[in-house]
Design an enzyme around this catalytic site. Structure first.
Site, mmCIF file in Angstrom:
data_model
loop_
_atom_site.group_PDB
_atom_site.id
_atom_site.type_symbol
_atom_site.label_atom_id
_atom_site.label_comp_id
_atom_site.label_asym_id
_atom_site.label_seq_id
_atom_site.Cartn_x
_atom_site.Cartn_y
_atom_site.Cartn_z
ATOM 1 N N ILE A 1 0.768 -1.098 -0.047
ATOM 2 C CA ILE A 1 -0.098 0.064 0.079
ATOM 3 C C ILE A 1 0.781 1.136 0.021
ATOM 4 O O ILE A 1 1.651 1.422 0.951
ATOM 5 C CB ILE A 1 -1.011 0.012 1.186
ATOM 6 C CG1 ILE A 1 -1.733 -1.214 1.200
ATOM 7 C CG2 ILE A 1 -1.932 1.295 1.307
ATOM 8 C CD1 ILE A 1 -2.624 -1.483 0.095
ATOM 9 N N LEU A 2 0.833 1.697 -1.066
ATOM 10 C CA LEU A 2 1.627 3.148 -1.087
ATOM 11 C C LEU A 2 1.293 4.208 -0.316
ATOM 12 O O LEU A 2 0.025 4.495 -0.281
ATOM 13 C CB LEU A 2 2.159 3.580 -2.688
ATOM 14 C CG LEU A 2 2.548 2.411 -3.369
ATOM 15 C CD1 LEU A 2 2.584 2.780 -5.093
ATOM 16 C CD2 LEU A 2 4.173 1.993 -3.109
ATOM 17 N N ASN B 1 -3.690 0.909 -10.770
ATOM 18 C CA ASN B 1 -3.616 -0.315 -10.003
ATOM 19 C C ASN B 1 -4.706 -1.366 -10.623
ATOM 20 O O ASN B 1 -6.040 -0.916 -10.976
ATOM 21 C CB ASN B 1 -3.941 -0.277 -8.466
ATOM 22 C CG ASN B 1 -3.858 -1.463 -7.952
ATOM 23 O OD1 ASN B 1 -3.059 -2.466 -7.958
ATOM 24 N ND2 ASN B 1 -4.988 -1.765 -7.217
ATOM 25 N N HIS C 1 -7.138 -4.438 -9.708
ATOM 26 C CA HIS C 1 -7.808 -5.098 -8.354
ATOM 27 C C HIS C 1 -8.841 -6.086 -8.912
ATOM 28 O O HIS C 1 -9.790 -5.957 -9.881
ATOM 29 C CB HIS C 1 -8.435 -4.106 -7.452
ATOM 30 C CG HIS C 1 -9.094 -4.871 -6.480
ATOM 31 N ND1 HIS C 1 -8.315 -5.181 -5.018
ATOM 32 C CD2 HIS C 1 -10.363 -5.194 -5.922
ATOM 33 C CE1 HIS C 1 -9.109 -5.957 -4.349
ATOM 34 N NE2 HIS C 1 -10.315 -5.950 -4.880
ATOM 35 N N GLU D 1 -4.213 7.824 -1.795
ATOM 36 C CA GLU D 1 -3.778 7.176 -0.522
ATOM 37 C C GLU D 1 -4.860 6.283 0.153
ATOM 38 O O GLU D 1 -4.717 5.755 1.180
ATOM 39 C CB GLU D 1 -3.787 8.460 0.285
ATOM 40 C CG GLU D 1 -5.017 9.409 0.824
ATOM 41 C CD GLU D 1 -5.687 9.989 -0.491
ATOM 42 O OE1 GLU D 1 -4.894 10.310 -1.705
ATOM 43 O OE2 GLU D 1 -6.739 10.621 -0.069
ATOM 44 N N ASP E 1 -7.422 0.947 -2.795
ATOM 45 C CA ASP E 1 -8.488 0.599 -3.789
ATOM 46 C C ASP E 1 -9.356 1.858 -4.065
ATOM 47 O O ASP E 1 -10.485 1.552 -4.437
ATOM 48 C CB ASP E 1 -9.263 -0.533 -3.612
ATOM 49 C CG ASP E 1 -7.971 -1.888 -3.561
ATOM 50 O OD1 ASP E 1 -8.327 -2.845 -2.902
ATOM 51 O OD2 ASP E 1 -7.209 -1.681 -4.319
ATOM 52 N N ALA F 1 -10.706 -10.716 -17.667
ATOM 53 C CA ALA F 1 -10.742 -9.647 -17.327
ATOM 54 C C ALA F 1 -9.325 -8.765 -16.835
ATOM 55 O O ALA F 1 -9.149 -7.835 -17.696
ATOM 56 C CB ALA F 1 -11.688 -9.149 -15.887
HETATM 57 C C1 GRF Z 1 -3.905 -11.532 -9.522
HETATM 58 O O1 GRF Z 1 -5.277 -11.988 -8.931
HETATM 59 C C2 GRF Z 1 -4.049 -9.937 -9.192
HETATM 60 O O2 GRF Z 1 -5.318 -9.684 -9.545
HETATM 61 C C3 GRF Z 1 -3.547 -9.938 -7.917
HETATM 62 O O3 GRF Z 1 -2.745 -10.687 -7.591
HETATM 63 C C4 GRF Z 1 -2.760 -12.053 -8.414
HETATM 64 C C5 GRF Z 1 -1.581 -12.355 -9.169
HETATM 65 O O4 GRF Z 1 -1.086 -11.389 -10.148
HETATM 66 N N1 GRF Z 1 -3.556 -8.477 -7.433
HETATM 67 P P1 GRF Z 1 0.243 -11.731 -11.017
HETATM 68 O O5 GRF Z 1 0.016 -12.900 -11.519
HETATM 69 O O6 GRF Z 1 1.306 -11.449 -10.023
HETATM 70 O O7 GRF Z 1 0.128 -10.316 -12.000
#
Ligand code: GRF
Length: 201
Positions: free
Chosen positions: A90-91, A105, A107, A145, A148, A177
């Site tokens: 979390i930045l 990002n 999600h 900040e 999500d 997606a």
């Molecule tokens: C994915 O479900 C992504 O949405 C979540 O981490 C999982 C693996 O992501 N944030 P990746 O394969 O490292 O891109």
């Protein structure tokens, strides 16, 4: 041709990073992956960066001064935008302010459902299954900040099927997606950066 220099921050296998790398020259016309930041050693994203010939900085998230080191790497590589791709950190608001350029990002849910503190990786899909929703998906949003919490850029829905496990659902959400949305969203932001660069010429 002007392009936006993109940094990708990753914490895991790097399949979202791979989707971005594969999209270069296709969906991703206005940006080039110029740096990968891995927030711990030994993760799959490192090998994917190396295979693609992209510079990779391994900056352990738990070490003191993580954000400062990342900011320095972004500046050294003249980065125009950052993409959090399977990034689990979390930045802080201070980081976002000091970087001062777009951060997006991915999600793995339809925000505002199943997001925020504690919702990451398989936990997101477990929560969707526990609730009994019939549709989930992925969201790309700007990073501010609030975990999500930034403005939503793109979303894509994915059906939940009878008998879905969290693992099966995660895979479907990635395939149907995440890996589609992230290059599209990166292109939207990169194209805006290029337009702004052209206007200053
Ligand atoms: C994915 O479900 C992504 O949405 C979540 O981490 C999982 C693996 O992501 N944030 P990746 O394969 O490292 O891109």
């Amino acid at each position: 041709m002007l392009t936006a220099r993109i940094a990708v921050l990753a914490s895991g296998g790097g399949t979202n990073l791979q989707a971005l790398l594969d999209a270069q020259g296709g969906v991703l016309q206005s940006g080039a992956i110029s740096l990968v930041v891995a927030d711990k050693p030994g993760i799959g994203a490192i090998g994917r960066a190396q295979a693609a010939g992209v510079g990779c900085a391994v900056i352990p998230r738990r070490e003191p001064g993580f954000e400062e080191t990342v900011l320095q790497a972004l500046a050294e590589h003249r980065i125009d935008m950052a993409v959090l791709a399977g990034f689990l950190g979390i930045l802080t608001a201070d980081f976002i302010r000091r970087f001062g350029k777009p951060v997006i990002n991915i999600h793995p849910s339809l925000i505002p459902a199943f997001c925020g503190k504690g919702f990451y990786g398989l936990k997101v899909h477990q929560a969707a299954l526990d609730y009994g929703v019939k549709v989930t998906g992925a969201t790309v949003h700007y990073v501010n900040e609030v975990p999500d919490g930034g403005e939503i850029l793109l979303q894509r829905a994915v059906d939940i099927l009878p008998g879905d496990t969290p693992e099966a659902l995660q895979r479907r959400v990635m395939e149907q997606a995440e890996w589609i949305l992230l290059p599209q969203a990166a292109e939207l932001v990169a194209a805006q950066i290029v337009r702004e660069k052209e206007n200053t010429l």
